[in-house]
Enzyme design. Structure first.
Site, PDB file in Angstrom:
ATOM      1  N   ALA A  87       0.872  -1.173   0.000  1.00 56.17           N
ATOM      2  CA  ALA A  87       0.000   0.000   0.000  1.00 56.17           C
ATOM      3  C   ALA A  87       0.911   1.225   0.000  1.00 56.17           C
ATOM      4  CB  ALA A  87      -0.889  -0.032   1.227  1.00 56.17           C
ATOM      5  N   GLY A 140       0.686  -4.886   1.024  1.00 57.05           N
ATOM      6  CA  GLY A 140      -0.505  -4.948   0.171  1.00 57.05           C
ATOM      7  C   GLY A 140      -0.222  -5.586  -1.178  1.00 57.05           C
ATOM      8  N   GLU A 171      -0.522  -9.155  -0.554  1.00 54.74           N
ATOM      9  CA  GLU A 171      -1.953  -9.419  -0.317  1.00 54.74           C
ATOM     10  C   GLU A 171      -2.738  -9.403  -1.627  1.00 54.74           C
ATOM     11  OE1 GLU A 171      -1.863  -6.238   2.761  1.00 54.74           O
ATOM     12  OE2 GLU A 171      -2.943  -7.691   3.972  1.00 54.74           O
ATOM     13  N   GLU A 187       4.694  -5.094   7.279  1.00 53.72           N
ATOM     14  CA  GLU A 187       3.951  -3.987   7.904  1.00 53.72           C
ATOM     15  C   GLU A 187       4.387  -3.727   9.344  1.00 53.72           C
ATOM     16  OE1 GLU A 187       2.610  -6.397   6.030  1.00 53.72           O
ATOM     17  OE2 GLU A 187       0.915  -5.634   4.867  1.00 53.72           O
TER      18      GLU A 187
HETATM   19  N1  CO8 Z   1       4.624   3.201  -0.778  1.00 53.55           N
HETATM   20  C1  CO8 Z   1       5.019   4.336  -1.389  1.00 53.55           C
HETATM   21  N2  CO8 Z   1       6.171   4.456  -2.074  1.00 53.55           N
HETATM   22  C2  CO8 Z   1       6.961   3.369  -2.131  1.00 53.55           C
HETATM   23  C3  CO8 Z   1       6.624   2.159  -1.523  1.00 53.55           C
HETATM   24  C4  CO8 Z   1       5.379   2.079  -0.841  1.00 53.55           C
HETATM   25  N3  CO8 Z   1       4.932   0.957  -0.258  1.00 53.55           N
HETATM   26  N4  CO8 Z   1       7.613   1.273  -1.739  1.00 53.55           N
HETATM   27  C5  CO8 Z   1       8.544   1.902  -2.450  1.00 53.55           C
HETATM   28  N5  CO8 Z   1       8.147   3.181  -2.709  1.00 53.55           N
HETATM   29  C6  CO8 Z   1       8.882   4.214  -3.437  1.00 53.55           C
HETATM   30  C7  CO8 Z   1      10.043   4.760  -2.647  1.00 53.55           C
HETATM   31  O1  CO8 Z   1       9.613   5.739  -1.733  1.00 53.55           O
HETATM   32  C8  CO8 Z   1      10.915   5.317  -3.756  1.00 53.55           C
HETATM   33  O2  CO8 Z   1      10.385   6.544  -4.191  1.00 53.55           O
HETATM   34  P1  CO8 Z   1      11.334   7.877  -4.210  1.00 53.55           P
HETATM   35  O3  CO8 Z   1      12.381   7.531  -5.232  1.00 53.55           O
HETATM   36  O4  CO8 Z   1      10.382   8.942  -4.652  1.00 53.55           O
HETATM   37  O5  CO8 Z   1      11.874   8.028  -2.854  1.00 53.55           O
HETATM   38  C9  CO8 Z   1      10.710   4.315  -4.893  1.00 53.55           C
HETATM   39  O6  CO8 Z   1       9.484   3.640  -4.595  1.00 53.55           O
HETATM   40  C10 CO8 Z   1      11.808   3.271  -4.980  1.00 53.55           C
HETATM   41  O7  CO8 Z   1      11.929   2.646  -3.719  1.00 53.55           O
HETATM   42  P2  CO8 Z   1      13.313   2.509  -2.928  1.00 53.55           P
HETATM   43  O8  CO8 Z   1      14.220   3.648  -3.275  1.00 53.55           O
HETATM   44  O9  CO8 Z   1      12.991   2.321  -1.481  1.00 53.55           O
HETATM   45  O10 CO8 Z   1      13.885   1.182  -3.581  1.00 53.55           O
HETATM   46  P3  CO8 Z   1      14.879   0.136  -2.899  1.00 53.55           P
HETATM   47  O11 CO8 Z   1      15.317  -0.766  -3.997  1.00 53.55           O
HETATM   48  O12 CO8 Z   1      15.928   0.831  -2.125  1.00 53.55           O
HETATM   49  O13 CO8 Z   1      13.978  -0.702  -1.863  1.00 53.55           O
HETATM   50  C11 CO8 Z   1      12.008  -1.877  -1.120  1.00 53.55           C
HETATM   51  C12 CO8 Z   1      12.911  -1.496  -2.323  1.00 53.55           C
HETATM   52  C13 CO8 Z   1      12.761  -2.815  -0.197  1.00 53.55           C
HETATM   53  C14 CO8 Z   1      10.805  -2.584  -1.704  1.00 53.55           C
HETATM   54  C15 CO8 Z   1      11.620  -0.584  -0.364  1.00 53.55           C
HETATM   55  O14 CO8 Z   1      11.106   0.353  -1.298  1.00 53.55           O
HETATM   56  C16 CO8 Z   1      10.572  -0.808   0.703  1.00 53.55           C
HETATM   57  O15 CO8 Z   1      10.873  -1.315   1.760  1.00 53.55           O
HETATM   58  N6  CO8 Z   1       9.319  -0.398   0.423  1.00 53.55           N
HETATM   59  C17 CO8 Z   1       8.241  -0.471   1.396  1.00 53.55           C
HETATM   60  C18 CO8 Z   1       7.762  -1.881   1.570  1.00 53.55           C
HETATM   61  C19 CO8 Z   1       6.680  -1.925   2.608  1.00 53.55           C
HETATM   62  O16 CO8 Z   1       6.884  -1.645   3.767  1.00 53.55           O
HETATM   63  N7  CO8 Z   1       5.454  -2.322   2.193  1.00 53.55           N
HETATM   64  C20 CO8 Z   1       4.321  -2.444   3.070  1.00 53.55           C
HETATM   65  C21 CO8 Z   1       3.513  -1.177   3.058  1.00 53.55           C
HETATM   66  S1  CO8 Z   1       2.152  -1.234   4.207  1.00 53.55           S
HETATM   67  C22 CO8 Z   1       1.005  -2.220   3.462  1.00 53.55           C
HETATM   68  O17 CO8 Z   1       1.112  -2.569   2.330  1.00 53.55           O
HETATM   69  C23 CO8 Z   1      -0.193  -2.782   4.196  1.00 53.55           C
HETATM   70  C24 CO8 Z   1      -1.014  -1.732   4.680  1.00 53.55           C
HETATM   71  C25 CO8 Z   1      -1.683  -2.051   5.987  1.00 53.55           C
HETATM   72  C26 CO8 Z   1      -1.657  -0.775   6.803  1.00 53.55           C
HETATM   73  C27 CO8 Z   1      -2.741  -0.679   7.769  1.00 53.55           C
HETATM   74  C28 CO8 Z   1      -2.665   0.730   8.431  1.00 53.55           C
HETATM   75  C29 CO8 Z   1      -3.620   0.887   9.581  1.00 53.55           C
END
Ligand code: CO8
Length: 259
Positions: free
Chosen positions: A66, A110, A113, A133
């Site tokens: 997400a 997500g 999921e 998460e």
């Molecule tokens: N949301 C928004 N932007 C994202 C996300 C994301 N989930 N993942 C990556 N991006 C963006 C980065 O911010 C970056 O953008 P920018 O260049 O503008 O900074 C671009 O994508 C590239 O990402 P990275 O530079 O981080 O790339 P890396 O190769 O260094 O890392 C990873 C790749 C490991 C995948 C890393 O991006 C990461 O850890 N991403 C987040 C993964 C994550 O935590 N996902 C779970 C999100 S929460 C969810 O899905 C469930 C929701 C339930 C919540 C309930 C709330 C109450």
């Protein structure tokens, strides 16, 4: 129809949907949900389309979760009132026709999921699945804790949810999270081939087979076996059942009417 965050194309009877926010690793925001809901509804409603494939643009991610940037300022009341996560159930899981997730690269949070909402997953050898998460102070919110546990069992699901550890494609196949692993370069073609095979089947029978298998995850055994029997009896009333069995006896391929 044109969409902001996804690409949709039809290849004969197969709809190919591609998540298209590569700059954000295909993170799932509310516009993606809106677009996917419309695309899946259009696919379900189009009698010429018999199977779909959902994949991610770019080699790096199916979807990295997400959209954290969209969620960062939301509080509990926002999540409750917008009920964002429930839309995935009605708009994506509610699709009645079969669809396959073709996963390369990250399928996290997500994204994992969403892949698990598919009828089955074909993974590239680059795929990585995870529910990280907990590292954000939250937990899966789109069915991940339940679907992952049903797919891979408690030990692996619990470890992944509690530590955020990712599962690679080999482990995902061993754990039955994915139906098979293919080289990344062949992923979409392999998924389209599987979809074309499904599309060649009697379409109503495909919908009923999907409903039957999903029952196993939603109801107790005695009840689901009874529902299976009733669905079988309904299929027995279709023209395609008569055609399928007659074609077998006459040693020729069936010609389907979809009813
Ligand atoms: N949301 C928004 N932007 C994202 C996300 C994301 N989930 N993942 C990556 N991006 C963006 C980065 O911010 C970056 O953008 P920018 O260049 O503008 O900074 C671009 O994508 C590239 O990402 P990275 O530079 O981080 O790339 P890396 O190769 O260094 O890392 C990873 C790749 C490991 C995948 C890393 O991006 C990461 O850890 N991403 C987040 C993964 C994550 O935590 N996902 C779970 C999100 S929460 C969810 O899905 C469930 C929701 C339930 C919540 C309930 C709330 C109450």
């Amino acid at each position: 129809m044109s969409y902001e965050t996804i690409l949709v194309e039809q290849r004969d009877a197969v709809t190919l949907i591609t998540l298209n926010r590569p700059q954000a690793l295909n993170a799932l925001n509310s516009q993606v949900l809106k677009d996917l809901t419309q695309a899946f509804a259009a696919y379900d409603a189009d009698p010429s389309q018999r199977c779909a494939v959902l994949t991610g643009s770019g080699e790096k991610a199916f979807a990295a979760g997400a959209d954290i940037k969209e969620m960062v300022d939301k509080d509990a009341a926002d999540f409750f009132l917008e009920d964002f996560f429930s839309g995935w159930q009605s708009g994506v899981v509610g699709t009645r026709k079969p669809w396959i997730a073709a996963v390369a690269g990250f399928a996290l949070g997500g994204g994992c999921e969403l892949a698990m909402m598919a009828d089955f997953i074909i993974a590239a050898d680059t795929a990585k699945f995870g529910q990280p998460e907990i590292k954000l102070g939250v937990a899966p919110g789109m069915g991940g804790s339940q679907r992952l546990t049903r797919a891979v069992g408690k030990a692996k699901a619990m470890e992944m949810c509690l530590t955020g550890r990712m599962m690679d494609a080999t482990e995902a196949e061993r754990a039955s999270l994915v139906s098979r692993v293919v080289p990344a370069a062949d992923l979409v073609e392999e998924a389209l081939k599987a979809a074309a095979l499904i599309a060649s089947m009697p379409p109503m029978a495909a919908m009923v087979n999907k409903e039957m298998v999903n029952l196993a995850f939603e109801t107790g055994l005695a009840q689901s076996i009874q529902i299976e029997r009733r669905l079988f009896q309904i299929l027995a009333a279709t023209e395609d059942k008569k055609e399928g069995m007659t074609a077998f006896v006459e040693k020729r391929p069936g010609v389907w009417k979809g009813r």
